[in-house]
Write an enzyme that holds these catalytic residues in place. Sequence first.
Site, PDB file in Angstrom:
ATOM      1  N   ARG A 156     -11.547 -10.909  25.366  1.00 19.71           N
ATOM      2  CA  ARG A 156     -11.301 -10.926  23.910  1.00 19.71           C
ATOM      3  C   ARG A 156     -12.555 -11.303  23.120  1.00 19.71           C
ATOM      4  O   ARG A 156     -12.971 -10.602  22.195  1.00 19.71           O
ATOM      5  CB  ARG A 156     -10.189 -11.944  23.591  1.00 19.71           C
ATOM      6  N   ILE A 157     -13.182 -12.442  23.489  1.00 23.58           N
ATOM      7  CA  ILE A 157     -14.315 -12.943  22.704  1.00 23.58           C
ATOM      8  C   ILE A 157     -15.559 -12.091  22.956  1.00 23.58           C
ATOM      9  O   ILE A 157     -16.274 -11.711  22.017  1.00 23.58           O
ATOM     10  CB  ILE A 157     -14.589 -14.431  23.042  1.00 23.58           C
ATOM     11  N   ASP A 176     -18.653  -7.521  33.736  1.00 24.27           N
ATOM     12  CA  ASP A 176     -17.365  -8.204  33.856  1.00 24.27           C
ATOM     13  C   ASP A 176     -16.807  -7.852  35.226  1.00 24.27           C
ATOM     14  O   ASP A 176     -17.069  -6.766  35.748  1.00 24.27           O
ATOM     15  CB  ASP A 176     -16.397  -7.724  32.763  1.00 24.27           C
ATOM     16  N   PRO A 208     -14.419 -17.414  31.648  1.00 29.28           N
ATOM     17  CA  PRO A 208     -13.856 -18.760  31.844  1.00 29.28           C
ATOM     18  C   PRO A 208     -14.592 -19.502  32.949  1.00 29.28           C
ATOM     19  O   PRO A 208     -15.263 -18.877  33.778  1.00 29.28           O
ATOM     20  CB  PRO A 208     -12.415 -18.462  32.292  1.00 29.28           C
ATOM     21  N   ALA A 235     -19.175 -20.518  26.257  1.00 34.82           N
ATOM     22  CA  ALA A 235     -18.063 -20.401  27.218  1.00 34.82           C
ATOM     23  C   ALA A 235     -17.694 -21.777  27.769  1.00 34.82           C
ATOM     24  O   ALA A 235     -16.874 -22.469  27.156  1.00 34.82           O
ATOM     25  CB  ALA A 235     -18.431 -19.424  28.324  1.00 34.82           C
ATOM     26  N   ARG A 236     -18.312 -22.173  28.870  1.00 38.00           N
ATOM     27  CA  ARG A 236     -18.043 -23.489  29.443  1.00 38.00           C
ATOM     28  C   ARG A 236     -19.312 -24.051  30.053  1.00 38.00           C
ATOM     29  O   ARG A 236     -20.084 -23.331  30.691  1.00 38.00           O
ATOM     30  CB  ARG A 236     -16.965 -23.402  30.539  1.00 38.00           C
ATOM     31  N   ASP A 260     -23.101 -24.460  22.958  1.00 41.70           N
ATOM     32  CA  ASP A 260     -21.955 -25.074  22.279  1.00 41.70           C
ATOM     33  C   ASP A 260     -21.113 -25.845  23.290  1.00 41.70           C
ATOM     34  O   ASP A 260     -20.244 -26.624  22.913  1.00 41.70           O
ATOM     35  CB  ASP A 260     -21.114 -23.989  21.600  1.00 41.70           C
ATOM     36  N   GLU A 265     -20.153 -32.791  28.756  1.00 43.31           N
ATOM     37  CA  GLU A 265     -19.820 -33.048  27.348  1.00 43.31           C
ATOM     38  C   GLU A 265     -18.657 -34.012  27.158  1.00 43.31           C
ATOM     39  O   GLU A 265     -18.549 -34.642  26.096  1.00 43.31           O
ATOM     40  CB  GLU A 265     -19.517 -31.728  26.623  1.00 43.31           C
ATOM     41  N   HIS A 297     -19.139 -28.215  20.886  1.00 44.78           N
ATOM     42  CA  HIS A 297     -17.957 -27.397  21.214  1.00 44.78           C
ATOM     43  C   HIS A 297     -17.176 -27.026  19.942  1.00 44.78           C
ATOM     44  O   HIS A 297     -15.958 -27.232  19.865  1.00 44.78           O
ATOM     45  CB  HIS A 297     -17.049 -28.150  22.196  1.00 44.78           C
TER      46      HIS A 297
END
Length: 331
Positions: A156-157, A176, A208, A235-236, A260, A265, A297
């Site tokens: 989606r993003i 992907d 993810p 993302a992460r 971000d 974190e 974040h």
Amino acid sequence: MIKIKLFGVREDEKKIARDWAKQNQVDVSFSEEILTLETVEQLKGYDAVSTQQTGRLDDRIYERLHELGIKQIAQRSAGIDMYNLEKASEHQIIISNVPSYSPNSIAEYAVTSALQLIRKTQLIEKNVNEQDFRWKPTIMAKEIKSLEIAIIGTGRIGQITAQIFSAFGAKIVGYDLYPNEDAKHYIEYKKSIEEAVSGADIVSIHMPATEDNNHLFNESLFNQFKDDAVFINTARGSIVDTKALINALNSGKISGAALDTYENESTYIPKDFRNTDIDDPILVELLSRTDVIFTPHIAFYTGTAVRNLVEGALDAALSVLKTGSCMTRVN
Ligand code: NAD
């Protein structure tokens, strides 16, 4: 009247929750604390719970919720890695999330921070603050239209990020595990991450965090980047070996990074550390650099996204109470 308690509530969520409660004739109350073995006791007399956990939930909480007659936890985010889904199911606790609350918010942020790095805005601001108004090579920029952008993770993003960069006239490549047929109109899929990043001026990641991709972006992968590339992580944090990234910045392989999310974190975000020393040399280093944009974040943090998160979680909680399940259950 049905009673729902929201944990980990911020000020900006309260009015949205109250409006939702009025519309649905439900009673809501708030706690700024997160759900713990101690705070779970506040749920006596409640029918449902919503929370915004960031750290791992204590496994013993599921059993206690069951004893208190609560059948679900409605998480107000997309991430569910803080839950032990098996343990939750063992105690008949339905976990729900809000899988898609506003992919635009994150995509727009990824593009914003890429533009900041490409246009060297942090360095320009620093120069201007020092009253250095000269034009010099260190602040000369590139134009997005002439660049190649790699989108890693085209869900989606990632797809919206690709579409926005496309509108600038940039060339978009991507990788992907499961390429998206519709996205092939504007993303040239590559067969590996290495191939996708090798010609890219901007690499933006949108997959993810999984057990398999911890520190996927490490020294060896950064070495495959095109010289002078910029790296965007909305993302992460766990996907990136931050020390390896700092080395790649120091060597000049990578010219800038926008983070971000950061692997360590959870100690700091979202908390107020204005009068407290930061006991993490890597974070201190990131914060001191003009080639790094570090943000807490907040890529998701728009009015639209917050409304969708609160309403989506409360809808799920109410659905479990009324029907025994909900569309967004994850276990
Ligand atoms: P999504 O499920 O729609 O898309 C994720 C895509 O990544 C899928 O197409 C999947 O096939 C792909 N993927 C999974 N593992 C991969 C791998 N190892 N290599 C390449 N591709 C892989 O998810 P989304 O809604 O687009 O969200 C993407 C991520 O953004 C989330 O998982 C979350 O970590 C992050 N996120 C960040 C914020 C923020 O505020 N910074 C907010 C929301 C989500």
